[in-house]
Design a protein around this motif. Sequence first.
Motif, PDB file in Angstrom:
ATOM      1  N   ASP A  59      18.002  -9.412  -3.296  1.00 24.47           N
ATOM      2  CA  ASP A  59      18.974  -8.668  -2.496  1.00 24.47           C
ATOM      3  C   ASP A  59      19.647  -7.593  -3.347  1.00 24.47           C
ATOM      4  N   ALA A  60      19.944  -7.953  -4.600  1.00 28.35           N
ATOM      5  CA  ALA A  60      20.609  -6.994  -5.484  1.00 28.35           C
ATOM      6  C   ALA A  60      19.726  -5.762  -5.701  1.00 28.35           C
ATOM      7  N   LEU A  61      18.442  -5.993  -5.948  1.00 26.02           N
ATOM      8  CA  LEU A  61      17.504  -4.872  -6.093  1.00 26.02           C
ATOM      9  C   LEU A  61      17.567  -3.960  -4.876  1.00 26.02           C
TER      10      LEU A  61
ATOM     11  N   ALA B 120       0.838  -1.197   0.000  1.00 26.40           N
ATOM     12  CA  ALA B 120       0.000   0.000   0.000  1.00 26.40           C
ATOM     13  C   ALA B 120       0.877   1.252   0.000  1.00 26.40           C
ATOM     14  N   TYR B 121       1.961   1.209   0.766  1.00 22.23           N
ATOM     15  CA  TYR B 121       2.869   2.352   0.880  1.00 22.23           C
ATOM     16  C   TYR B 121       3.516   2.670  -0.471  1.00 22.23           C
ATOM     17  N   TYR B 122       4.059   1.632  -1.122  1.00 23.70           N
ATOM     18  CA  TYR B 122       4.791   1.870  -2.368  1.00 23.70           C
ATOM     19  C   TYR B 122       3.876   2.034  -3.574  1.00 23.70           C
TER      20      TYR B 122
ATOM     21  N   ARG C 147       4.940 -15.840  -0.624  1.00 28.64           N
ATOM     22  CA  ARG C 147       5.575 -17.161  -0.694  1.00 28.64           C
ATOM     23  C   ARG C 147       6.906 -17.096  -1.446  1.00 28.64           C
ATOM     24  N   GLY C 148       6.933 -16.313  -2.509  1.00 31.42           N
ATOM     25  CA  GLY C 148       8.175 -16.190  -3.268  1.00 31.42           C
ATOM     26  C   GLY C 148       9.275 -15.542  -2.442  1.00 31.42           C
ATOM     27  N   PHE C 149       8.934 -14.479  -1.722  1.00 31.90           N
ATOM     28  CA  PHE C 149       9.921 -13.763  -0.921  1.00 31.90           C
ATOM     29  C   PHE C 149      10.412 -14.582   0.260  1.00 31.90           C
TER      30      PHE C 149
ATOM     31  N   ALA D 252      19.155   0.264  -3.993  1.00 27.65           N
ATOM     32  CA  ALA D 252      18.256   1.313  -3.495  1.00 27.65           C
ATOM     33  C   ALA D 252      16.878   1.279  -4.147  1.00 27.65           C
ATOM     34  N   THR D 253      16.456   0.087  -4.572  1.00 30.44           N
ATOM     35  CA  THR D 253      15.110  -0.071  -5.112  1.00 30.44           C
ATOM     36  C   THR D 253      14.419  -1.128  -4.271  1.00 30.44           C
ATOM     37  N   HIS D 254      13.439  -0.732  -3.487  1.00 37.28           N
ATOM     38  CA  HIS D 254      12.798  -1.711  -2.611  1.00 37.28           C
ATOM     39  C   HIS D 254      12.092  -2.771  -3.451  1.00 37.28           C
ATOM     40  N   PRO D 255      12.346  -4.068  -3.145  1.00 38.22           N
ATOM     41  CA  PRO D 255      11.742  -5.144  -3.949  1.00 38.22           C
ATOM     42  C   PRO D 255      10.213  -5.061  -3.998  1.00 38.22           C
TER      43      PRO D 255
END
Lengths: 242, 278
Positions: B143-145, B43-45, B232-234, B149-152
């Motif tokens: 993790d790379a994302l 919701a935030y992003y 589930r993926g995360f 500085a790009t929140h997954p």
Amino acid sequence: MIRFENVEKSFGAKRVLCGVDLYIQKGETVVIMGPSGCGKTVTIKLAVGLVKPDAGRIFVFDQEITEMHEQEFDSIRKRIGMLFQSGALFDSMTVGENIEFMLVQHTSLTKAERHRIVAEKLEMVNLPGTEDLKPAELSGGMRKRVGLARAIAMDPEIVFYDEPTTGLDPIMTGEINLLISNLAHNLHITSVVVTHDMKSAFTIADRIIMMHEGRVVATGTPEEIQQTDNPIVQQFIHGIRL
Amino acid sequence: MTNDVDNGKDIAENEPPSSRVLQQILAWLSELGRVGILLYQTAYYLFRPPTNYISLLIKQLGTVGVDSLPVVLLTGIFTGMVLAVQGYHQLAEMSASSWVGNFVAVSVIKELGPMMTAFVLAGRIGASITAELGTMRVTEQIDALHVMATHPVRYLVVPRFLACVIMLPVLTTFSNVFGILGGYATAVWLFNMNGAYFLKQAQLAIFTSSVLIGLIKAVSFGIIIAIVACHRGFSIPTTGGAEGVGKATTGSAVQSLILILVMDFFLNYVLYTLLELK
Ligand SMILES: Nc1ncnc2c1ncn2[C@@H]1O[C@H](COP(=O)(O)OP(=O)(O)O)[C@@H](O)[C@H]1O
Ligand SMILES: [Mg+2]
């Protein structure tokens, strides 16, 4: 530039770091060395905020990141590059798109400017003209080099390398080590290299931090580390030489 | 989204059963907590989208919507046909076969259209989102994302979430239309009913609120599919490997199906009993 004060981290019941103290100064190339599973990767993941510490304080660019909000942390992350152990290239994108990722997300550079930077970075890692390849088409060594080009796309002040030479043949290992040294000296990048490869460590390090079972057991220049009478360090060096 | 995943696996063997039950409950609660955090972050992003948002969203709309359309239409048309056959025989016992149009339309629009579409999407899209994000997780791409500085959640979850929330109602509408057409064709060709009469019956049975109910359900199911699949993926541990991805993928589809059924019951109760919609 980076300072850990008594940092602890556990996963479930497993204690991975039990009170780590370390510092890294501007412009140095520090190698964090130690056996597999001693917590080296976790240490650098703590420094970039991928993992949160259970206790202790961490400073990056002299700002405490321990309780920092994501947005604020992102402005720090834009000044940091990281090369992951597996390369961690986005496999849905081309090499060029991987390298320009941060430029697209965080700058307002035009397409032409971005392409120029991508070409320049690929040149630096000796892979000119590979923009349109997909990560799946690359060899292990090439993937690491593309990962490196991506890590330096935004001209970071610090670059973290997680096992940059593990799994590579000796020639490629030498080439990657040379790349790391060149970046450090030509671009004045502070480098933090995690590895269990002794030879690489002694080649590129200004200073070595030796870890064992979640603790820093020794730190010093390569010569000092080789001459120390710390039994754990001796065993590690000796064990590898056999 | 940090790496702190321990799934409550450290339950000691020799503890009394009561403590194990307690630990299991705590594990579920913490899982629920993590899903809650994911929903909050989404919701935030949602209002702080990544730069190349439009192209990311269009890609997902294609995968979720356009690519699913054939299966959804097929499911829809057969649902309508089955309902017509069932309805015709059931209603015949009450000498009310002429109400088939009514029966098919109401069942499709309020219940089976949203439900069958959500089932298809949970199996098709939910599983593939989990597999994709899970693979990105174990190969450190997530993790790379994050380090770049790009929140997954911003880059990966928001476009998938929006695509599901937009496409579920759209696909449901398609499914509804084809469901009623399937029922129509069956009634006219198999049971020699008057087509115009069937459609008239269908039209009389459908209120604006019926369509609204169906669409509210569709949106809720879309939220469930996207959030469960992304969660589930995360939550595959970085050390999970291909096996972890496989398990999470089936887990994702099954969990979505169950939650869709629970949500359906809950919505039916709230919408009919409490709000007294028709
Ligand atoms: N996300 C995680 N969840 C659970 N355990 C982890 C996680 N990350 C690391 N560990 C554990 O922490 C220990 C140290 O890991 P790591 O820092 O990767 O070691 P290395 O020094 O080889 O890089 C290992 O035993 C590993 O199993
Ligand atoms: Mg490691």
